[in-house]
Scaffold this active site. Structure first.
Site, PDB file in Angstrom:
ATOM      1  N   ASP A 148       0.877  -1.163   0.000  1.00  0.00           N
ATOM      2  CA  ASP A 148       0.000   0.000   0.000  1.00  0.00           C
ATOM      3  C   ASP A 148       0.927   1.229   0.000  1.00  0.00           C
ATOM      4  O   ASP A 148       2.124   1.134   0.300  1.00  0.00           O
ATOM      5  CB  ASP A 148      -0.936   0.006   1.208  1.00  0.00           C
ATOM      6  CG  ASP A 148      -2.121   0.953   0.979  1.00  0.00           C
ATOM      7  OD1 ASP A 148      -2.084   1.745   0.008  1.00  0.00           O
ATOM      8  OD2 ASP A 148      -3.080   0.913   1.775  1.00  0.00           O
TER       9      ASP A 148
HETATM   10  C1  BGC Z   1      -4.958   3.421   0.110  1.00  0.00           C
HETATM   11  C2  BGC Z   1      -5.081   2.388  -0.989  1.00  0.00           C
HETATM   12  C3  BGC Z   1      -4.957   3.055  -2.331  1.00  0.00           C
HETATM   13  C4  BGC Z   1      -3.637   3.793  -2.380  1.00  0.00           C
HETATM   14  C5  BGC Z   1      -3.398   4.484  -3.702  1.00  0.00           C
HETATM   15  C6  BGC Z   1      -3.745   4.303  -0.046  1.00  0.00           C
HETATM   16  O1  BGC Z   1      -3.822   5.401   0.798  1.00  0.00           O
HETATM   17  O2  BGC Z   1      -4.927   2.776   1.362  1.00  0.00           O
HETATM   18  O3  BGC Z   1      -6.300   1.703  -0.891  1.00  0.00           O
HETATM   19  O4  BGC Z   1      -5.058   2.108  -3.353  1.00  0.00           O
HETATM   20  O5  BGC Z   1      -3.621   4.772  -1.370  1.00  0.00           O
HETATM   21  O6  BGC Z   1      -4.219   5.564  -3.852  1.00  0.00           O
END
Ligand code: BGC
Length: 747
Positions: A267
């Site tokens: 993530d």
């Molecule tokens: C989130 C993810 C997301 C990623 C990219 C993170 O803050 O937890 O779910 O895919 O950002 O935007």
């Protein structure tokens, strides 16, 4: 073009090219530095995160979340990764470009799960995937399938259920649908990501049994039934180790036990040690920082990470790029069929709305004039905030939906409401100031406007019915507050005064809940005449709600989670950061705050999550798991169960015994015999939904699952154990409405 011909030239001189020569050859031709760069993304626009190549993503696909690292000399292009999960998230307006790039905002995950319809979810995924493909993205960062451990998790709206079989089956259907477009998915957040408070550093302490049976099970089902291109590891730690740095999770369990062949990415900014991530089998680090590059190079230099270990991850990144639309030279149109997809979202939303109460008022009959109350009736919520939000062209409000269907709606207050909503929003934004959280904070719902008694009496005389909408919104970074769980004083006052006035005039009141997560209902559910849980139904929300209210479609959604009487009734409430405060921390600043459930959350309820907890402790609920009313009624008959060739087969005949057409979701639970381990009273193992049945029509559903699915995780043996004995097979319309119990014997 220039790069491609340069590539061809080099290729002629013997430098291997991805797609032309084997992955082995390309890998062999990479320098160590190239490898260490290749497993790291190119940074995130507007956020250097330590100095990576900011802006690379914007050049490739404006508004996408990340990009892979290109190596032109080896014919390796950059590919684009974009959010999810309620639709593609990209920049809709681009400087100097007269075109727009809006995406369809589909219903939130919780609504999709409430359909209990895998075929339907697959078709929604197919439509989403078409937008991903046609807007030039390669991997769609969705679906999100974490368990609803607690009602206040700010991201429950993106997730599916408190039950892993619902999460897994719905997630697998979604992945199959998206990937049928030859684009990838990233199933997230793997795993144990069940709170937003201090999400980037929280340590989840969970027993191996609860991990396997509850929190990993959904991922296991998705991996085995839909083969996602990628999986996104989560932010949190599991039993002391960041999930992105856990070799046990990412290699032993995911690949060893489940046979997963795809790629794992972090993530965004997750974990704190790039080298440890590579060693664990976390193949790609997104969005990528210079620090991670340095960590990998230093670990290789001091021997704590081998180049062979790095190669394993590099190979998986190459495999991902190789199968991408970008690599295949797909010429995307930037013109997905938005009109067709608006119809998909409108129709799919109908099946996930849950009719909670209905004292004979719905579907609307002889209603022409409608009075609407509640700010949210004028400003419907399409979905949650944060990366799960979609840059849509419009949202149909309840007001618009009712008008579109030809109702007379008193909209004389429209401007007044819109001004009130805009002013409160501006004030809330100003109050947040420049704090690091300001950009992410879900703006509180506007305070309700309570009309005077005289106004209400006049409205009740003039109108045939009143509809009140209550809204709730949330998103990543924050959990909901305990106050958010209950109706506030203004909402209660509105409900009471509208109901009093309309009932006095012999008219009915309907409440529509435009919410993303569970709220308190027990104390007020008997006041209105009907309650429709509309969830957050995407950009066509107002039209979809109207289709249900008018009976164009009978509701067939059922709850994928329990609605408790009290928040504290949940076992997980003993260990959840209810109303705790925490900032958002990036890797360079993650203090130990010394606060229970913020630094560390002990999942003391073990496997007893959701209905498993309420069943075990005999706690009454407001609405049980699996519950939902219809405009018609269904009879269940002709039950048959067998166990042969390792499969439990259940068949049940469902007959529509009412007077309108409808669909019915049927649930199959098991109740295991007492063995060495403590067993839940019942556990969902499978479910199915009928076709739309005309009055009097029947359908026989054949539902099966593997006998091995009835096993429990035995910690003393470190494996699944299927105890011999008599297993009860319960066929139900909800967890509290079991229509038949049959037995199978495991020898
Ligand atoms: C989130 C993810 C997301 C990623 C990219 C993170 O803050 O937890 O779910 O895919 O950002 O935007």
């Amino acid at each position: 073009m220039l790069l491609a011909s340069a590539g061809l030239l080099l290729s002629a001189c013997g430098t291997p090219q991805l797609g032309k020569q084997s992955i082995d050859k390309v890998l062999k031709a990479m320098t160590l530095e190239e490898k260490a760069h290749f497993v790291i993304g190119t940074g995130m626009s507007g956020n250097s995160g330590g100095g990576a190549t900011v802006g690379a993503t914007d050049l490739l696909l404006p508004g996408a979340a990340g990009t892979t690292y290109p190596i032109p000399r080896l014919g390796i292009p950059a590919i684009a990764l974009a959010d999810g999960p309620a639709g593609l998230r990209i920049q809709p307006i681009r400087e100097g470009d007269p075109n727009t790039y809006y995406c369809t905002h589909f219903p939130i995950g919780t609504l999709l799960a409430s359909t209990w319809n895998q075929e339907l979810v697959e078709s929604v995924g197919k439509a989403m995937g078409e937008e991903v493909h046609e807007y030039g993205a390669d991997v769609y960062l969705a679906p999100a399938i974490n368990i609803h451990r607690h009602p206040l998790n700010g991201r429950n709206f993106e997730y599916y259920s408190e039950d892993p079989v619902v999460a897994g089956k719905i997630g697998a259907a979604y992945v199959r649908g998206v990937q049928s477009n030859d684009v990838g998915t990233s199933v997230k957040h793997f795993a144990f990501n069940n709170q937003e408070t201090n999400r980037t550093a929280n340590n989840a302490v969970i027993s191996p049994r609860a991990q396997r049976e509850i929190y990993l099970k959904g991922f296991e089902i998705v991996v085995k039934e839909s083969d996602p291109w990628t999986i996104m590891s989560s932010y949190n730690k599991i039993n002391g180790t960041y999930t992105s740095q856990s070799r046990e999770l990412l290699t032993d369990i995911l690949r060893g036990d489940w046979g997963y062949k795809g790629l794992v990415m972090t993530d965004w900014y997750g974990g704190d040690d790039g080298a440890a991530q590579i060693a664990a089998g976390n193949d790609m680090l997104q969005p990528g920082t210079d620090l991670q590059y340095e960590q990998i190079m230093a670990a290789i230099a001091d021997g704590s990470l081998t180049e062979a270990e790095l190669d394993v991850c590099v190979r998986r990144c190459l495999e991902l790029v190789l199968r991408s639309p970008k690599m295949k030279g797909y010429e995307f149109s930037n013109k997905p069929d938005l009109e067709a997809h608006a119809a998909v979202t409108r129709q799919s939303a109908l099946e996930g709305m849950v009719l909670l109460e209905n004292k004979g008022v719905l579907p609307l009959k002889n209603v022409k004039n409608v009075a609407i109350f509640g700010c949210t009736s004028y400003a419907f919520i399409a979905g949650g905030t944060g990366s799960g939000d979609v840059n849509r062209a419009y949202t149909v409000s309840l007001l618009d939906g009712l008008k579109n269907a030809g109702f007379n709606v008193d909209d004389s207050k429209k401007d007044f409401y819109e001004k009130h909503i805009a002013e409160e929003k501006a004030a809330a934004q100003a109050a947040l100031g420049n704090s690091s959280l300001a950009a992410f904070y879900p703006i509180p719902r506007p305070t309700e406007i309570i009309p005077s008694n005289a106004e209400l009496a006049a409205s009740a005389r003039k109108n045939d019915i009143a509809i009140i909408t209550f809204g709730r919104n949330s998103g990543e970074f924050f959990d909901r507050s305990s106050a958010d769980f209950s109706l506030n004083a203004g909402e209660k006052q509105l409900l009471n005064s509208v109901t009093r006035a309309f009932h006095a005039a012999g008219k009915k009141v309907v409440v529509v809940l435009n919410i993303g997560g569970v709220i308190e209902t027990a104390s007020w559910k008997n006041i209105p005449d009907a309650i429709l849980l509309a969830w957050q139904a995407g950009q066509e929300g107002g039209n979809s709600v109207t289709d249900i209210l008018t009976g164009k479609e009978s509701p067939s959604g059922k709850l994928s989670m329990t609605f408790p009487v009290n928040l504290m009734d949940h076992g997980s409430s003993a260990n959840f950061p209810i109303d705790a405060e925490a900032d958002v921390y990036f890797p360079d600043k993650r203090p130990d705050l010394g606060v229970k459930d913020v630094d560390e959350t002990k999942y003391e309820e073990g496997i007893y999550v959701g209905y498993r907890w309420f069943d075990k402790n005999n706690i009454p609920v407001s609405y049980p798991f699996g519950y939902g009313l219809s405009y018609t009624t269904f009879d269940y008959s002709d039950f048959a169960t067998s166990l042969a060739d390792g499969k439990v087969k259940v068949s049940v005949k469902v007959t529509n015994t009412g007077s309108v057409a409808g669909k019915e979701a049927v649930q199959v639970y098991i109740s295991a015999p007492a063995g060495n381990l403590d067993k839940p009273v019942k556990e969902l193992k499978a479910f199915a939904k009928t076709n739309k049945l005309a009055p009097g029509e029947s359908q026989t559903l054949d539902i099966s699952f593997a006998a091995a699915d009835m096993s429990s995780w035995d910690e003393s043996k470190g494996g699944w154990v299927l105890d011999p004995g008599i297993y009860k097979i319960l066929v139900g319309a909800s967890a509290a409405d079991i229509r038949a119990i049959t037995n199978v014997e495991v020898k």
